[in-house]
Structure formats: structure tokens, C-alpha cells
Write a protein that holds these residues in place. Sequence first.
Motif, mmCIF file in Angstrom:
data_model
loop_
_atom_site.group_PDB
_atom_site.id
_atom_site.type_symbol
_atom_site.label_atom_id
_atom_site.label_comp_id
_atom_site.label_asym_id
_atom_site.label_seq_id
_atom_site.Cartn_x
_atom_site.Cartn_y
_atom_site.Cartn_z
ATOM 1 N N GLN A 6 -31.969 -15.261 -13.166
ATOM 2 C CA GLN A 6 -31.486 -13.899 -13.287
ATOM 3 C C GLN A 6 -29.966 -13.820 -13.277
ATOM 4 O OE1 GLN A 6 -34.266 -11.570 -10.644
ATOM 5 N NE2 GLN A 6 -34.773 -10.752 -12.659
ATOM 6 N N VAL A 7 -29.384 -14.739 -14.030
ATOM 7 C CA VAL A 7 -27.971 -14.629 -14.379
ATOM 8 C C VAL A 7 -27.972 -14.015 -15.767
ATOM 9 C CG1 VAL A 7 -25.845 -15.899 -14.890
ATOM 10 C CG2 VAL A 7 -27.319 -16.624 -12.991
ATOM 11 N N PHE A 8 -27.325 -12.853 -15.895
ATOM 12 C CA PHE A 8 -27.329 -12.135 -17.157
ATOM 13 C C PHE A 8 -25.943 -12.167 -17.783
ATOM 14 C CE2 PHE A 8 -30.924 -10.368 -14.846
ATOM 15 C CZ PHE A 8 -31.914 -10.417 -15.820
ATOM 16 N N LEU A 9 -25.901 -12.539 -19.055
ATOM 17 C CA LEU A 9 -24.654 -12.608 -19.809
ATOM 18 C C LEU A 9 -24.727 -11.625 -20.973
ATOM 19 C CD1 LEU A 9 -24.297 -16.497 -20.187
ATOM 20 C CD2 LEU A 9 -23.411 -15.053 -18.349
ATOM 21 N N LEU A 10 -23.601 -10.992 -21.266
ATOM 22 C CA LEU A 10 -23.488 -10.143 -22.448
ATOM 23 C C LEU A 10 -22.623 -10.859 -23.469
ATOM 24 C CD1 LEU A 10 -23.840 -7.302 -23.849
ATOM 25 C CD2 LEU A 10 -21.560 -6.815 -22.953
ATOM 26 N N LEU A 11 -23.139 -11.001 -24.693
ATOM 27 C CA LEU A 11 -22.377 -11.564 -25.805
ATOM 28 C C LEU A 11 -21.977 -10.429 -26.721
ATOM 29 C CD1 LEU A 11 -23.977 -13.980 -24.665
ATOM 30 C CD2 LEU A 11 -24.311 -14.763 -26.993
ATOM 31 N N GLY A 12 -20.758 -10.488 -27.240
ATOM 32 C CA GLY A 12 -20.305 -9.489 -28.195
ATOM 33 C C GLY A 12 -19.368 -10.106 -29.207
ATOM 34 N N SER A 13 -19.442 -9.598 -30.448
ATOM 35 C CA SER A 13 -18.560 -10.065 -31.506
ATOM 36 C C SER A 13 -18.348 -8.947 -32.515
ATOM 37 C CB SER A 13 -19.180 -11.275 -32.225
ATOM 38 O OG SER A 13 -18.383 -11.660 -33.328
ATOM 39 N N ASN A 14 -17.085 -8.747 -32.932
ATOM 40 C CA ASN A 14 -16.839 -7.789 -34.013
ATOM 41 C C ASN A 14 -15.847 -8.310 -35.057
ATOM 42 O OD1 ASN A 14 -14.429 -7.343 -32.547
ATOM 43 N ND2 ASN A 14 -14.488 -5.131 -32.867
ATOM 44 N N LEU A 15 -15.614 -9.598 -35.071
ATOM 45 C CA LEU A 15 -14.767 -10.214 -36.091
ATOM 46 C C LEU A 15 -15.480 -11.432 -36.663
ATOM 47 C CD1 LEU A 15 -11.243 -10.182 -34.373
ATOM 48 C CD2 LEU A 15 -12.095 -8.594 -36.117
ATOM 49 N N GLY A 16 -15.222 -11.716 -37.938
ATOM 50 C CA GLY A 16 -15.806 -12.891 -38.559
ATOM 51 C C GLY A 16 -17.285 -12.691 -38.844
ATOM 52 N N ASP A 17 -18.022 -13.783 -38.976
ATOM 53 C CA ASP A 17 -19.468 -13.742 -39.200
ATOM 54 C C ASP A 17 -20.129 -13.533 -37.836
ATOM 55 O OD1 ASP A 17 -22.185 -14.225 -39.634
ATOM 56 O OD2 ASP A 17 -21.826 -15.911 -40.992
ATOM 57 N N ILE A 42 -30.634 -8.304 -31.031
ATOM 58 C CA ILE A 42 -29.212 -8.087 -31.299
ATOM 59 C C ILE A 42 -29.033 -6.610 -31.646
ATOM 60 C CG2 ILE A 42 -27.299 -8.655 -32.842
ATOM 61 C CD1 ILE A 42 -28.483 -11.514 -32.967
ATOM 62 N N TYR A 43 -28.003 -6.013 -31.091
ATOM 63 C CA TYR A 43 -27.718 -4.598 -31.279
ATOM 64 C C TYR A 43 -26.385 -4.436 -31.974
ATOM 65 C CZ TYR A 43 -31.433 -3.517 -27.922
ATOM 66 O OH TYR A 43 -32.649 -3.392 -27.285
ATOM 67 N N GLU A 44 -26.316 -3.471 -32.894
ATOM 68 C CA GLU A 44 -25.039 -3.094 -33.472
ATOM 69 C C GLU A 44 -24.532 -1.907 -32.677
ATOM 70 O OE1 GLU A 44 -23.587 -3.539 -37.763
ATOM 71 O OE2 GLU A 44 -24.325 -1.467 -37.648
ATOM 72 N N THR A 45 -23.285 -1.999 -32.211
ATOM 73 C CA THR A 45 -22.769 -1.000 -31.280
ATOM 74 C C THR A 45 -21.366 -0.551 -31.656
ATOM 75 O OG1 THR A 45 -21.826 -2.662 -29.783
ATOM 76 C CG2 THR A 45 -24.131 -2.066 -29.409
ATOM 77 N N GLU A 46 -21.105 0.718 -31.381
ATOM 78 C CA GLU A 46 -19.759 1.247 -31.589
ATOM 79 C C GLU A 46 -18.814 0.626 -30.571
ATOM 80 O OE1 GLU A 46 -20.585 5.745 -33.266
ATOM 81 O OE2 GLU A 46 -20.135 5.515 -31.154
ATOM 82 N N PRO A 47 -17.546 0.449 -30.956
ATOM 83 C CA PRO A 47 -16.561 -0.082 -30.002
ATOM 84 C C PRO A 47 -16.387 0.869 -28.817
ATOM 85 C CG PRO A 47 -15.627 0.064 -32.222
ATOM 86 C CD PRO A 47 -16.974 0.694 -32.270
ATOM 87 N N TRP A 48 -16.037 0.307 -27.685
ATOM 88 C CA TRP A 48 -15.844 1.042 -26.438
ATOM 89 C C TRP A 48 -14.413 0.791 -25.988
ATOM 90 C CZ3 TRP A 48 -14.522 0.542 -21.338
ATOM 91 C CH2 TRP A 48 -15.041 1.464 -20.430
ATOM 92 N N GLY A 49 -13.759 1.795 -25.462
ATOM 93 C CA GLY A 49 -12.368 1.608 -25.027
ATOM 94 C C GLY A 49 -11.432 1.901 -26.175
ATOM 95 N N ASP A 52 -10.894 2.281 -32.600
ATOM 96 C CA ASP A 52 -10.461 2.052 -33.974
ATOM 97 C C ASP A 52 -10.502 0.558 -34.289
ATOM 98 O OD1 ASP A 52 -9.430 2.356 -36.514
ATOM 99 O OD2 ASP A 52 -7.344 2.492 -35.841
ATOM 100 N N GLN A 53 -11.727 0.045 -34.418
ATOM 101 C CA GLN A 53 -11.936 -1.368 -34.721
ATOM 102 C C GLN A 53 -13.354 -1.511 -35.265
ATOM 103 O OE1 GLN A 53 -12.313 -4.025 -31.249
ATOM 104 N NE2 GLN A 53 -12.239 -2.208 -29.934
ATOM 105 N N PRO A 54 -13.685 -2.683 -35.846
ATOM 106 C CA PRO A 54 -15.026 -2.864 -36.414
ATOM 107 C C PRO A 54 -16.131 -2.757 -35.346
ATOM 108 C CG PRO A 54 -13.534 -4.616 -37.135
ATOM 109 C CD PRO A 54 -12.815 -3.841 -36.066
ATOM 110 N N VAL A 55 -17.350 -2.432 -35.801
ATOM 111 C CA VAL A 55 -18.494 -2.350 -34.888
ATOM 112 C C VAL A 55 -18.859 -3.747 -34.390
ATOM 113 C CG1 VAL A 55 -19.413 -0.207 -35.857
ATOM 114 C CG2 VAL A 55 -20.181 -2.409 -36.761
ATOM 115 N N PHE A 56 -19.495 -3.771 -33.239
ATOM 116 C CA PHE A 56 -19.873 -5.016 -32.575
ATOM 117 C C PHE A 56 -21.332 -5.364 -32.827
ATOM 118 C CE2 PHE A 56 -16.096 -4.202 -30.142
ATOM 119 C CZ PHE A 56 -15.692 -5.445 -29.665
ATOM 120 N N LEU A 57 -21.638 -6.631 -32.694
ATOM 121 C CA LEU A 57 -22.994 -7.087 -32.426
ATOM 122 C C LEU A 57 -22.995 -7.514 -30.972
ATOM 123 C CD1 LEU A 57 -24.073 -9.249 -35.520
ATOM 124 C CD2 LEU A 57 -24.532 -6.827 -35.060
ATOM 125 N N ASN A 58 -24.003 -7.067 -30.224
ATOM 126 C CA ASN A 58 -24.139 -7.418 -28.810
ATOM 127 C C ASN A 58 -25.539 -7.942 -28.534
ATOM 128 O OD1 ASN A 58 -22.088 -4.743 -28.416
ATOM 129 N ND2 ASN A 58 -21.621 -6.563 -27.234
#
Length: 163
Positions: A6-17, A42-49, A52-58
Motif C-alpha cells: 500500500q505504497v501509492f505513487l502518482l505518475l503524470g506526464s504532459n510533454l513528449g509521448d 490512465i486518465y487525461e486531466t486538466e493541468p492544476w496550479g 496554461d499548459q498541455p493536458v496531462f496523462l495520470n
Amino acid sequence: MAATGQVFLLLGSNLGDRGQVLTSAREAIAEQAGSIGNQSAIYETEPWGITDQPVFLNQVLEITTSLLPEDLLRIILNIEHDLGRVRYERWGARVIDIDILYFGQTIMDSARLTLPHPRIQDRRFVLAPLTEIAPDFIHPLLQKTSSKLLQECPDTSAVSKIP
């Protein structure tokens, strides 16, 4: 230290492939940090904070590791670096971001690491994939399940599961 589940990690990327970056991150985590058990869609998500940047995959992963929390952080930072992460600005665009959400029921606040992650309850892009794989996991400080935190989350940004 014995293996910790029960170690949970969040991955996110909004640049490149973005999809390939998440795949590479999962492979590196499995090789260097611990075995991956559950993983969310995998979720497509609006940027937070900074919006004005590309959407994320999380994606959220549950791993089992024998590492201590700060050792896990060091490995994660190395994985981010190896995948091309450069830190320009807080909450800015990034090739990869890997956050430790929970390390079991560990509560800690050191110069390098705060557990659980201090903004879980404020971010729909964290709670949606987390609730998918751990709806009944109880936040050790707030004493609420992932499902309850998602219900109460003030964040209204778009979070869409990728089919």
C-alpha cells in the motif's frame, strides 16, 4: 525493513509521448523501486496550479517495496531525471512527475518528504485514479477513505479515463 504494501505513487506526464513516458516510468519503478500490484487506468486531466499548459496523462500505482520512504524518494527522483525531467517551475509542464501519495500509514514531515502527500484531498486528478484501485484506503491524517475524499474534493477540473 520488511516489504511494505500500500505504497501509492502518482505518475503524470504532459510533454513528449506521454503514454510511452508512463510506460517507461512503470518499467523503471518495477526494476528499481518495488513490484507493482494494482494500477489504475490512465486518465487525461486538466493541468492544476498553472493551467496554461498541455493536458496531462495520470496514473496511480500501488507498489510493494522494501525501501524506506526517503530511499524510495531518491530512486524516484533518479527515475524522473533519467526520463528527462527538468524542474523549471512548480506545477509547470513536465515530461514525468512521480509523487509518493501514501507510504502505508506512515506520517512524516522531513525537509525532503511529507507523507501522506499534503495535497491529495485537493486534487481530482489524484483522487479519481486512486479511488479506482483503493476506494477504501483511509488517509492516515484525515481519517477518510479515498472515495469520501473524492466526493468532498473541491477541485472541479476535468478528469477523463482513457478507454
